[in-house]
Design an enzyme around this catalytic site. Structure first.
Site, PDB file in Angstrom:
ATOM      1  N   ARG A  64      73.760  -9.408  25.179  1.00 19.13           N
ATOM      2  CA  ARG A  64      74.360  -9.002  26.451  1.00 19.13           C
ATOM      3  C   ARG A  64      73.339  -8.534  27.479  1.00 19.13           C
ATOM      4  O   ARG A  64      73.381  -8.943  28.641  1.00 19.13           O
ATOM      5  CB  ARG A  64      75.376  -7.870  26.220  1.00 19.13           C
ATOM      6  N   THR A  65      72.440  -7.653  27.081  1.00 17.95           N
ATOM      7  CA  THR A  65      71.568  -7.037  28.084  1.00 17.95           C
ATOM      8  C   THR A  65      70.668  -8.093  28.722  1.00 17.95           C
ATOM      9  O   THR A  65      70.573  -8.193  29.946  1.00 17.95           O
ATOM     10  CB  THR A  65      70.739  -5.888  27.472  1.00 17.95           C
ATOM     11  N   LYS A 100      49.168 -11.152  19.340  1.00 20.94           N
ATOM     12  CA  LYS A 100      47.720 -11.314  19.090  1.00 20.94           C
ATOM     13  C   LYS A 100      46.990  -9.976  19.138  1.00 20.94           C
ATOM     14  O   LYS A 100      45.773  -9.930  19.068  1.00 20.94           O
ATOM     15  CB  LYS A 100      47.104 -12.210  20.178  1.00 20.94           C
ATOM     16  N   ARG A 154      63.055  -4.619  27.116  1.00 15.61           N
ATOM     17  CA  ARG A 154      63.529  -3.879  25.933  1.00 15.61           C
ATOM     18  C   ARG A 154      62.398  -3.815  24.934  1.00 15.61           C
ATOM     19  O   ARG A 154      61.692  -4.818  24.725  1.00 15.61           O
ATOM     20  CB  ARG A 154      64.723  -4.588  25.310  1.00 15.61           C
ATOM     21  N   HIS A 191      69.006   3.907  27.231  1.00 10.87           N
ATOM     22  CA  HIS A 191      69.434   2.564  27.659  1.00 10.87           C
ATOM     23  C   HIS A 191      70.222   2.762  28.960  1.00 10.87           C
ATOM     24  O   HIS A 191      71.446   2.619  28.991  1.00 10.87           O
ATOM     25  CB  HIS A 191      70.292   1.955  26.544  1.00 10.87           C
TER      26      HIS A 191
HETATM   27  C1  NCD Z   1      73.263  -1.693  22.397  1.00 14.74           C
HETATM   28  C2  NCD Z   1      71.772  -1.489  22.278  1.00 14.74           C
HETATM   29  O1  NCD Z   1      71.012  -2.440  22.191  1.00 14.74           O
HETATM   30  O2  NCD Z   1      71.378  -0.322  22.277  1.00 14.74           O
HETATM   31  N1  NCD Z   1      73.615  -2.992  22.740  1.00 14.74           N
HETATM   32  C3  NCD Z   1      73.698  -3.311  24.070  1.00 14.74           C
HETATM   33  O3  NCD Z   1      72.729  -3.295  24.777  1.00 14.74           O
HETATM   34  N2  NCD Z   1      74.911  -3.600  24.546  1.00 14.74           N
HETATM   35  C4  NCD Z   1      74.052  -1.156  21.291  1.00 14.74           C
HETATM   36  C5  NCD Z   1      73.719  -1.540  19.884  1.00 14.74           C
HETATM   37  O4  NCD Z   1      72.835  -2.360  19.616  1.00 14.74           O
HETATM   38  O5  NCD Z   1      74.392  -1.010  18.986  1.00 14.74           O
END
Ligand code: NCD
Length: 312
Positions: free
Chosen positions: A59-60, A88, A109, A137
């Site tokens: 999703r993100t 590397k 991320r 997040h």
């Molecule tokens: C979450 C995350 O990556 O922190 N997912 C997301 O971004 N919607 C939640 C999760 O992984 O449980």
């Protein structure tokens, strides 16, 4: 008064960086994106988003990239860390400095808790934290807040339950920090091993009422909204430790009917494993798939603001 230019060229790192007025301002821009998402626009024409995901994401990453396309911009991406030079031995700082030369904004991320704070020191273009270890997040929180306003028509006055892995879940850390700005009561519902990080409670406790409990069925009748979370398997040292807590809370239709308010809203950042059974999916209370859509609106707003493309 908050203005669009306040966000220009700024990094988007932590929910502790934003006041109530600033959060409400970003949400009001996300409201405008609901229309622009349908029609498309050329606000970000000629701009490039660098999307770098060093941890799994559906999703993100996809919503950041789609948000940039809907704004009329382009995207360059690293979705598989095995294909980047980090493999590397390149330092994180060198990777960020390099990417800063190519793109106008970075969404990243990373598994390290301090990744976003380290990136902030070296990034020459706005850096948007797409998840930094178990720390925060913040863009997930913007979409959560935007969705809560659609589901309940407001944020103030709500009793909100956060359920599950409150220790390792970065979504609930950012959400609790943001909610310190609203008139809400938050119930943190977790077994002892997964309790909300004390340092997060410390950051908000003077602003809102946080009640820590472990009994979900007993707390359920008080809640206007339940934010379920996945037990974060990848953060556990051993399978045994994970197995002990993995089935701590299961939200099913019976729990909602027997214990919940009639209009209780069920949210979840997703992915879910087993913590919400599929018999909930068709109930009007289920908001977690509708919640996903708000990721586009919130991320369109954040990208447009940090790039200085949004005008009041
Ligand atoms: C979450 C995350 O990556 O922190 N997912 C997301 O971004 N919607 C939640 C999760 O992984 O449980």
């Amino acid at each position: 008064m908050v203005k669009a230019s306040d966000f220009k060229d700024k990094h988007f790192i932590s929910m502790m960086d934003y006041s109530r007025e600033e959060l409400d301002y970003i949400l009001s821009v996300a409201d405008k994106m609901v229309e622009l998402e349908k029609t498309g626009c050329d606000l970000a024409k000629g701009k490039v988003l660098g999307s770098m995901f060093f941890e799994p994401s559906t999703r993100t990453r996809l919503s950041f990239e789609t948000a940039m396309f809907r704004l009329g911009g382009s995207v360059t991406t690293v979705a598989d860390p095995m294909t980047s030079s980090a493999k590397k031995g390149e330092t994180f700082e060198d990777t960020i400095s390099t990417i800063s030369n190519y793109v106008d904004v970075i969404a990243m991320r990373h598994p390290d808790n301090d990744a976003a704070l380290r990136a902030k020191k070296v990034a020459k273009v706005p850096y948007i934290n797409g998840g930094s270890g178990t720390w925060e997040h913040p863009t997930q929180t913007m979409l959560d807040l935007h969705c809560i306003r659609y589901a309940k028509g407001k944020i103030d006055g709500l009793a909100i339950g956060m359920v599950g892995d409150l220790k390792n879940g970065r979504t609930v850390h950012s959400l609790l920090k943001a909610l310190r700005n609203y008139d809400v009561t938050v119930y943190c519902i977790a077994p002892d091993a997964l309790k909300m990080k004390p340092e997060v409670i410390e950051e908000v406790k003077d602003k809102i009422k946080v009640i820590e409990v472990s009994d979900l069925p007993a707390t359920m009748p008080k809640l206007d909204l339940v934010y379920m979370t996945r037990v974060q398997r990848e953060r556990f040292a051993t399978q045994e430790e994970y197995d002990k807590v993995k089935d701590s809370y299961i939200m099913d239709k019976k729990m909602i009917v027997d214990n919940g308010k009639k209009d209780v809203v069920i949210m979840h950042p997703l992915p879910r494993v087993n913590e919400i059974t599929t018999d909930v999916d068709d109930m009007p209370n289920a908001w977690y798939f509708r919640q996903v859509k708000h990721g586009i609106y919130a991320r369109m707003a954040i990208i447009a603001l940090v790039l200085g493309l949004w005008k009041d």
